[in-house]
Design an enzyme around this catalytic site. Structure first.
Site, mmCIF file in Angstrom:
data_model
loop_
_atom_site.group_PDB
_atom_site.id
_atom_site.type_symbol
_atom_site.label_atom_id
_atom_site.label_comp_id
_atom_site.label_asym_id
_atom_site.label_seq_id
_atom_site.Cartn_x
_atom_site.Cartn_y
_atom_site.Cartn_z
ATOM 1 N N ASN A 9 62.458 24.054 -1.109
ATOM 2 C CA ASN A 9 63.220 22.843 -1.415
ATOM 3 C C ASN A 9 64.206 23.163 -2.546
ATOM 4 O O ASN A 9 63.808 23.299 -3.694
ATOM 5 C CB ASN A 9 62.217 21.747 -1.838
ATOM 6 C CG ASN A 9 62.906 20.485 -2.322
ATOM 7 O OD1 ASN A 9 64.117 20.308 -2.155
ATOM 8 N ND2 ASN A 9 62.123 19.595 -2.923
ATOM 9 N N LYS A 11 66.465 21.339 -3.746
ATOM 10 C CA LYS A 11 66.806 20.144 -4.555
ATOM 11 C C LYS A 11 68.325 20.072 -4.767
ATOM 12 O O LYS A 11 69.079 20.482 -3.888
ATOM 13 C CB LYS A 11 66.021 20.139 -5.872
ATOM 14 C CG LYS A 11 64.525 20.296 -5.619
ATOM 15 C CD LYS A 11 63.667 19.948 -6.795
ATOM 16 C CE LYS A 11 62.205 20.178 -6.429
ATOM 17 N NZ LYS A 11 61.277 19.752 -7.466
ATOM 18 N N GLU A 167 51.554 17.254 -3.196
ATOM 19 C CA GLU A 167 52.260 17.736 -4.386
ATOM 20 C C GLU A 167 51.895 16.854 -5.577
ATOM 21 O O GLU A 167 52.476 15.777 -5.750
ATOM 22 C CB GLU A 167 53.777 17.660 -4.172
ATOM 23 C CG GLU A 167 54.294 18.518 -3.051
ATOM 24 C CD GLU A 167 55.772 18.831 -3.235
ATOM 25 O OE1 GLU A 167 56.103 20.011 -3.360
ATOM 26 O OE2 GLU A 167 56.588 17.894 -3.285
ATOM 27 N N GLY A 173 57.672 21.152 -10.977
ATOM 28 C CA GLY A 173 58.700 21.568 -11.918
ATOM 29 C C GLY A 173 58.189 21.712 -13.347
ATOM 30 O O GLY A 173 58.976 21.842 -14.278
ATOM 31 N N SER A 208 54.944 23.850 -8.611
ATOM 32 C CA SER A 208 54.979 25.078 -9.410
ATOM 33 C C SER A 208 54.321 26.274 -8.720
ATOM 34 O O SER A 208 53.687 27.104 -9.376
ATOM 35 C CB SER A 208 54.363 24.854 -10.791
ATOM 36 O OG SER A 208 55.124 23.902 -11.514
#
Ligand code: PGA
Length: 247
Positions: A9, A11, A167, A173, A208
């Site tokens: 991803n 983002k 998640e 992150g 992460s």
């Protein structure tokens, strides 16, 4: 066990040039026949350029978001059909950043899930608890409710055909990962919620994930692969993680 997948991803990162470079670098890699399917999720504006790079590639393309509507006067929105037309196979729905930052409710997420499937895309439904919810002992309840909202709208038979990504919000992150045991506990609860028919549904872990923690996570019984954010922005890092998914 579901089909092994590794999803990147991207983002809201990168220029057209960096997106094309990254897609081309990944595309150069020769995947083994039994390798996990790789999916990349570039920013929407780069989808069509990346799609061209991936023509005839075994790497699949996905979008990070989709409208809950099929077409019409919805300024700024993009429909599932448009994404399919651009070569997308998958779409993320209910990413925690969209739930928290864009205010998407579980009802809207369920509608997006339905719109994606109706258009012929495979939704990757993201679910997960906040740190506060975890500390309050509500992890399994929160995750079950997020999944139930989709089951209520489209039915269990449709949900088991999709992919579900657990998640934990506190791990996204942040550099903090759920331990393999914490992740497995939630994945196993999701597997139970999906029942007999959901034994082959692909369940991903995200939050992460990196080359050092991926192996142990992917070894867990109910974890079929990963949804990777930060570490998917560099080809060599992402490829290292992809190789750790057990086929
Ligand atoms: P992260 O993001 O790997 O950077 O934590 C994961 C995600 O948001 O899907």
């Amino acid at each position: 066990m579901g089909k092994p997948l590794i999803a990147g991803n991207w983002k809201m990162h990168g220029t057209a040039e960096s997106a094309l470079t990254l897609a081309a670098q990944l595309n150069q890699y020769r995947f083994q026949e039994n390798a996990a399917e790789m999916i990349i999720f570039p920013p929407l504006v780069h989808i069509s350029a990346v799609s061209a790079v991936l023509a005839d590639s075994s790497i699949a393309l996905g979008a990070q978001n989709v409208s809950q509507y099929s077409n019409g006067a919805y300024t700024g929105e993009v429909s599932g059909e448009m994404l399919l037309d651009q070569g997308c196979k998958y779409v993320l729905v209910g990413h925690s950043e969209r739930r928290a930052v864009m205010g998407e409710s579980s009802q809207v997420v369920a509608e997006k899930f339905r719109a994606a499937q109706n258009a012929g895309l495979i939704p990757i439904l993201c679910v997960g608890e906040t740190l506060e919810q975890r500390h309050a002992g509500k992890t399994l309840e929160v995750v079950a409710k997020q999944i139930d909202a989709v089951i209520d709208l489209v039915g269990l038979n449709k949900v088991i055909q999709a992919v579900i990504a657990y998640e934990p919000v506190w791990a996204i992150g942040t550099g903090e990962t759920a331990s393999p045991q914490q992740a497995q506990q939630v994945h196993s609860a999701i597997r139970t919620q999906l029942g007999e028919a959901g034994q082959a549904t692909t369940l991903l872990y995200g939050g992460s994930v990196n080359a050092s923690n991926a192996a142990e996570l992917f070894e867990q019984l109910d974890i079929d692969g990963g949804l990777v954010g930060g570490a998917s922005l560099e080809a060599d890092k992402f490829l290292k993680i992809a190789q750790l998914v057990e086929a």
